[in-house]
Design an enzyme around this catalytic site. Structure first.
Site, PDB file in Angstrom:
ATOM      1  N   HIS A 161       0.848  -1.214   0.000  1.00  0.00           N
ATOM      2  CA  HIS A 161       0.000   0.000   0.000  1.00  0.00           C
ATOM      3  C   HIS A 161       0.869   1.244   0.000  1.00  0.00           C
ATOM      4  CE1 HIS A 161      -3.293   2.713   1.334  1.00  0.00           C
ATOM      5  NE2 HIS A 161      -4.046   1.808   0.767  1.00  0.00           N
ATOM      6  N   PHE A 162       1.373   1.708  -0.976  1.00  0.00           N
ATOM      7  CA  PHE A 162       1.453   1.232  -2.342  1.00  0.00           C
ATOM      8  C   PHE A 162       2.917   1.111  -2.693  1.00  0.00           C
ATOM      9  CE2 PHE A 162      -2.490   3.756  -2.121  1.00  0.00           C
ATOM     10  CZ  PHE A 162      -3.418   2.815  -2.521  1.00  0.00           C
TER      11      PHE A 162
END
Length: 157
Positions: A58-59
């Site tokens: 993420h991410f």
């Protein structure tokens, strides 16, 4: 802190927090309590580091703390308010509370590695095993998230 008469002094450390909340790594999301007005408000800290397991996905290449984890961190801070307040009154602690409802969650800007999340939680009311809280998180004084929380006392004991 297992002794109900042991006083609380600020800051409340992560070792003390682990005696008050059931959460453990990687899901303990409060590192310290720096301000407290029993039964009214609390300020907790979360040091956000690149080592957090959620940043792997993420991410990739652009790490952002998930909003649901910011909300969870604020809920844990609310739990600390109830636990510390109970113990300061000489109780052995309030029952375990579960997050029951999140209202009006807002996210204003990303929380990234290197940030220190300041979570301020205010108790609006505590009635019949339900706690209602107003929560806000800031980084460097800038609001990054806010919501209202409802927590319910565990009823399966």
């Amino acid at each position: 802190m297992s002794d109900k008469t042991e006083p609380f002094h600020l800051p409340v450390t992560v070792e003390q927090i682990q005696k008050l909340l059931p959460h453990r790594y990687p899901f303990l999301l409060v590192d310290r309590v720096i301000e407290l007005e029993p039964d009214r408000r609390v300020v907790g800290l979360k040091n956000v580091t690149m080592n957090e397991p959620f940043f792997q996905g993420h991410f990739p290449g652009h790490p952002v703390m998930p909003g649901v984890l910011i909300v969870e961190a604020m809920a844990q801070t609310a739990g600390l308010l109830t636990q510390i307040s109970s113990r300061m009154k000489g109780d052995t602690g309030s029952p375990l509370f579960y997050l029951a409802k999140v209202d009006d969650a807002r996210f204003y800007c990303p929380v990234v590695p290197g940030d220190q999340l300041h979570m301020e939680v205010k108790l609006l009311r505590l009635l019949r095993g339900m706690g209602m809280f107003e929560a806000e998180s800031r980084v460097n004084g800038k609001k990054v998230a806010s919501c209202q929380l409802v927590c319910a006392a565990r009823s399966d004991k």
